[in-house]
Design a protein around this motif. Structure first.
Motif, PDB file in Angstrom:
ATOM      1  N   PRO A 149       0.224  -3.011   6.185  1.00  0.00           N
ATOM      2  CA  PRO A 149      -0.461  -2.371   5.101  1.00  0.00           C
ATOM      3  C   PRO A 149      -0.964  -1.097   5.705  1.00  0.00           C
ATOM      4  CG  PRO A 149      -1.088  -4.662   4.789  1.00  0.00           C
ATOM      5  CD  PRO A 149      -0.333  -4.652   6.137  1.00  0.00           C
ATOM      6  N   MET A 150      -1.107   0.044   5.090  1.00  0.00           N
ATOM      7  CA  MET A 150      -1.647   1.463   5.823  1.00  0.00           C
ATOM      8  C   MET A 150      -2.907   1.765   4.866  1.00  0.00           C
ATOM      9  SD  MET A 150       1.959   2.960   6.472  1.00  0.00           S
ATOM     10  CE  MET A 150       3.089   1.954   7.245  1.00  0.00           C
ATOM     11  N   ARG A 151      -3.657   2.282   5.467  1.00  0.00           N
ATOM     12  CA  ARG A 151      -5.121   2.748   4.780  1.00  0.00           C
ATOM     13  C   ARG A 151      -5.579   4.135   5.703  1.00  0.00           C
ATOM     14  NH1 ARG A 151      -9.290   1.942   8.278  1.00  0.00           N
ATOM     15  NH2 ARG A 151      -9.188  -0.253   9.361  1.00  0.00           N
ATOM     16  N   HIS A 208       8.222  -4.970  -2.217  1.00  0.00           N
ATOM     17  CA  HIS A 208       6.885  -5.154  -2.456  1.00  0.00           C
ATOM     18  C   HIS A 208       6.829  -5.255  -4.011  1.00  0.00           C
ATOM     19  CE1 HIS A 208       6.802  -0.932  -3.190  1.00  0.00           C
ATOM     20  NE2 HIS A 208       5.470  -1.007  -3.413  1.00  0.00           N
ATOM     21  N   ASN A 209       7.572  -4.556  -4.931  1.00  0.00           N
ATOM     22  CA  ASN A 209       7.667  -4.621  -6.190  1.00  0.00           C
ATOM     23  C   ASN A 209       9.049  -4.822  -6.856  1.00  0.00           C
ATOM     24  OD1 ASN A 209       8.897  -2.072  -6.097  1.00  0.00           O
ATOM     25  ND2 ASN A 209       7.088  -1.002  -6.580  1.00  0.00           N
ATOM     26  N   THR A 237       0.739  -1.076  -0.069  1.00  0.00           N
ATOM     27  CA  THR A 237       0.078   0.042   0.036  1.00  0.00           C
ATOM     28  C   THR A 237       0.907   1.135   0.176  1.00  0.00           C
ATOM     29  OG1 THR A 237       0.089   0.004   2.497  1.00  0.00           O
ATOM     30  CG2 THR A 237      -1.763  -1.168   1.448  1.00  0.00           C
ATOM     31  N   GLU A 238       0.099   2.447   0.035  1.00  0.00           N
ATOM     32  CA  GLU A 238       0.835   3.740   0.046  1.00  0.00           C
ATOM     33  C   GLU A 238       1.487   3.752   1.506  1.00  0.00           C
ATOM     34  OE1 GLU A 238       1.511   6.226  -1.832  1.00  0.00           O
ATOM     35  OE2 GLU A 238       0.641   4.998  -3.753  1.00  0.00           O
ATOM     36  N   MET A 239       2.324   4.206   1.745  1.00  0.00           N
ATOM     37  CA  MET A 239       2.732   4.176   3.164  1.00  0.00           C
ATOM     38  C   MET A 239       3.634   5.536   3.842  1.00  0.00           C
ATOM     39  SD  MET A 239       6.225   1.690   3.150  1.00  0.00           S
ATOM     40  CE  MET A 239       6.687   1.974   4.849  1.00  0.00           C
ATOM     41  N   LYS A 243      -9.560   1.168  -2.327  1.00  0.00           N
ATOM     42  CA  LYS A 243      -9.576   0.559  -1.156  1.00  0.00           C
ATOM     43  C   LYS A 243      -9.001   1.024   0.070  1.00  0.00           C
ATOM     44  CE  LYS A 243      -9.899  -4.578  -1.951  1.00  0.00           C
ATOM     45  NZ  LYS A 243      -8.872  -5.677  -2.544  1.00  0.00           N
ATOM     46  N   GLN A 244      -7.782   1.683  -0.432  1.00  0.00           N
ATOM     47  CA  GLN A 244      -7.152   2.407   0.712  1.00  0.00           C
ATOM     48  C   GLN A 244      -7.535   3.669   1.438  1.00  0.00           C
ATOM     49  OE1 GLN A 244      -2.804   2.473  -0.336  1.00  0.00           O
ATOM     50  NE2 GLN A 244      -3.080   0.930  -1.774  1.00  0.00           N
TER      51      GLN A 244
END
Ligand SMILES: Cc1cc2nc3c(=O)[nH]c(=O)nc-3n(C[C@H](O)[C@H](O)[C@H](O)COP(=O)(O)OP(=O)(O)OC[C@H]3O[C@@H](n4cnc5c(N)ncnc54)[C@H](O)[C@@H]3O)c2cc1C
Lengths: 443, 119
Positions: A298-300, A236-237, A201-203, A319-320
């Protein structure tokens, strides 16, 4: 000669007076430089959700810019957390108390603090409802809720596992950061596999997972135990860092430090008993055993924003739940009386305190302009910064913008891609002071 | 960092040292500078013997300043990583050396003998 001295009349008593005048002038000078443009008269009701870095800094600036406004700040957390300090706590360099102050320490008089969480936002009728059911109507709403660490998205993981059986989590909070250090310390004595990773996710502070791998490596070396460690970083990527030029430098540094990189690995489950983490990869699930791991979940967006009409309605962030704001003005694209500042803003870069410092004046400009019936002109260019610690005593002062351009604050003086002592001094000495000055609206 | 204004620098330093200590340090620096000017103007010259004695302390001031910065920042000489680090180290040393020299000169000037009787 004596006569001359008398003529100068600079005896000990006099020069004390002179010194006091000079000191006083200095203090007055600093006050004068604080004087802001004359305040805008308004009766507007402004509600700020979150008294973290962004909410507090903005509140302090708005009370100086506005006169007659009703400013309400909503936050149920009594503690203010200086989160960039978590990394230093987790390296054993600072106590947990280093990052903790009281929320009320930083709030100006003239704003009303509602000490509970916001539970619901209705941007159509312009109303926020708090956890206890209190209703707050607004003319302008500022989202500054930061983000939620979603440990539940990693199967088998929960916060009570942190600090036991080789599980650490620097992000979880100051006490958890201290517990993480205790686990990392044990690991760097005994040896084994150290597993480091980041969520897909974005973080916030995307450099922090890498910093902690570097710090663990360094501490093991200082103990003479690096040979007992196998270090694995699961990216992650395909990249270690989103900015290509920085990514390449980090690849070299990891190679130099003997940190093995596994790419396209996203942690999905953990078995704390067996000490095995499972990762989703393009080739299916893969397991990696560990003796120590720093879990970054994961962050949201917090529920209050996620469950409101304010997040992005399409694209990768649905979703986030990040707020759908213009990336330059931070103003909501569908509800113009809503702004987002700090981690909650749905913009491509900038989940750092350094970005907050640049975002706050932009929101201030557009909000104050709107209250005077004008259009704001300030623009956020995505500036973000990450003092990339590469060992205790050295860091790289990496600053970049939306375009992935390096934008060094001290061009030609402090090289961004060099491991430097002065960059470490920035992180250890200047960052917290600058952060605090920002909270007070003075930096 | 955005623009680095004097007001912002002061705000940052106030946070770094605490409001009281920061202004006490500024006051101390101003005091010593004024005392230095006072002594020099009073004597209408720099007294060579005092200056030489004060300068003997310069290396101690330089080393003390550098060790102090390293002590408060969990870092050491082995962390010097590039030219700007060496420059920073030299500047810290020069500040320590200069500061202690001036202080020593002032103390001799105020507590010790007057110019004529010096040495
Ligand atoms: C380990 C770590 C290292 C970091 N390192 C750096 C670094 O080196 N440099 C850097 O610039 N940044 C760094 N950061 C990032 C930086 O701390 C954040 O980007 C910054 O704090 C964001 O500010 P914010 O105001 O958006 O969120 P926060 O400061 O997190 O504040 C959000 C506030 O909103 C409140 N809130 C949440 N939900 C609600 C609700 N429903 N109602 C009311 N209030 C609510 C919370 O209680 C909190 O007080 C780091 C972060 C971490 C975790």
């Amino acid at each position: 000669m004596t006569r001359q001295t008398d003529k100068l009349a600079l005896d000990r008593r006099n020069f004390l007076k002179v010194f006091m005048a000079a000191g006083g002038a200095g203090a007055l000078g600093s006050l004068a430089s604080q004087a802001r443009a004359s305040a805008v008269q308004t009766k507007a009701r402004i509600v700020i959700l979150g008294a973290g870095a962004a909410g507090t800094a903005l509140a302090n600036r708005l009370v100086d810019r506005l006169s007659g406004a009703s400013i309400t700040i909503v936050d149920g957390r009594k503690q203010h957390l200086y989160q960039p300090g978590f990394t230093l706590i987790a390296a054993g360099l600072k106590p947990a108390s280093y990052s903790v102050t009281s929320t009320t320490d930083w709030l100006p008089s003239g704003v009303t603090l509602v000490e509970e969480a916001a539970a619901n936002i209705d941007p159509v009728s312009r109303k926020v409802t708090t956890a206890s059911g209190k209703e707050l109507e607004y003319d302008f709403l500022i989202l500054a809720t930061g983000l939620t660490l979603d440990y539940g998205q990693i199967e088998g993981m929960s916060m009570d596992l942190i600090g036991k059986n080789g599980i650490g989590s620097v992000y979880a909070g100051p006490d958890y950061a201290a517990m993480t250090y205790a686990e990392m310390s044990r690991f760097t004595e005994k040896g084994g596999v150290g597993l480091f990773s980041r969520p897909a996710t974005e973080m916030k502070c995307a450099g922090a997972p890498l910093k902690y791998a570097f710090l663990t490596d360094d501490i093991a070396r200082r103990k003479g135990n690096r040979g007992k460690l196998e270090m694995v970083y699961a990216a992650h990527n395909k990249a270690l860092f989103s900015v290509p030029i920085v990514n390449e430098k980090l690849r070299m540094l990891f190679e130099d430090r003997g940190i093995e990189v596994r790419r396209e690995h996203v942690m999905s489950a953990i078995d704390p008993g067996k000490k095995i983490a499972t990762f989703q990869t393009p080739d299916g699930p893969k397991e990696i055993g560990y003796d120590f791991t720093n879990i970054i979940p994961p962050m949201r967006a917090p529920d209050v924003v996620l469950n409101s009409p304010l997040p992005w309605q399409d694209g990768p962030w649905v979703k986030q739940g990040w707020a759908e704001v213009d990336k330059h003005t931070l103003r909501h694209v569908r509800f113009p009386e809503v702004f987002a500042v700090g981690d909650i803003a749905g913009v491509p870069k900038g989940k750092t305190a350094a970005s907050v410092k640049w975002q706050v004046p932009v929101v201030e400009d557009h909000l104050v302009a709107a209250l005077s019936g004008k259009e704001g002109t300030a623009s956020f260019d995505g500036y973000t910064s990450c003092p990339m610690i590469t060992r205790i005593g050295r860091a790289m002062l990496i600053e970049f913008d939306y375009k992935d351009n390096l934008v060094p604050s001290f061009p030609g003086v402090i090289a961004p891609l060099e491991e430097l002592w002065v960059s470490w001094l920035m992180k250890e000495v200047a960052l917290k002071a600058t952060y605090n000055a920002m909270l007070r609206g003075r930096a | 960092m955005k623009e680095l204004t004097p007001g912002m620098m002061i705000a940052v330093f106030e946070e770094m040292f605490g409001m009281g200590l920061f202004w006490a340090l500024v006051a101390g620096a101003v005091l010593v500078t004024l005392a230095f000017l006072f002594v020099v103007l009073r004597d209408r010259k720099l007294v060579a013997s005092r200056l030489v004695r004060a300068e003997l302390l310069a290396p101690i001031g330089a080393i003390a300043a550098i060790l102090f910065v390293q002590f408060v920042t969990s870092s050491g000489f082995s962390d010097i990583g590039g030219p700007v680090d060496v420059i920073a180290l030299i500047l810290i040393g020069v500040a320590g050396a200069g500061g202690l020299t001036v202080l020593a000169y002032v103390l001799q000037g105020l507590l010790g003998n007057r110019a004529g009787k010096a040495s």
